[in-house]
Design a protein around this motif. Structure first.
Motif: not given
Length: 79
Positions: A15-20
């Protein structure tokens, strides 16, 4: 008994999560790495979603006054 190394395809579980401005990658809630995204990223999102300042927002309809009643009740609490 001998042990041997084997590759297991876990692609569909990552799973990919957007951060900065980066995409953090997780497998079973454990961080396994990240992907550096270019500065001018192009997203193709469903019409309910939009990008603003490197964050993803979902446009939803919410109730403004969730405790409001359909009819006014008298002082005794009966409608």
């Amino acid at each position: 008994m001998t042990l041997k190394q084997q590759k297991v395809d876990v692609t569909d579980r990552v799973i990919g999560k957007m951060k900065n401005g980066e995409m953090e990658l997780f497998l079973d809630n454990t961080s396994i790495g990240k992907i550096q995204l270019p500065g001018d990223m192009t997203f193709q999102l469903d019409q309910q979603f939009e990008i603003e300042q490197r964050k993803i927002f979902q446009n939803v309809t919410v109730t403004e006054q969730p405790d409001a009643k359909y009819t006014d009740c008298d002082d005794g609490g009966w409608c």
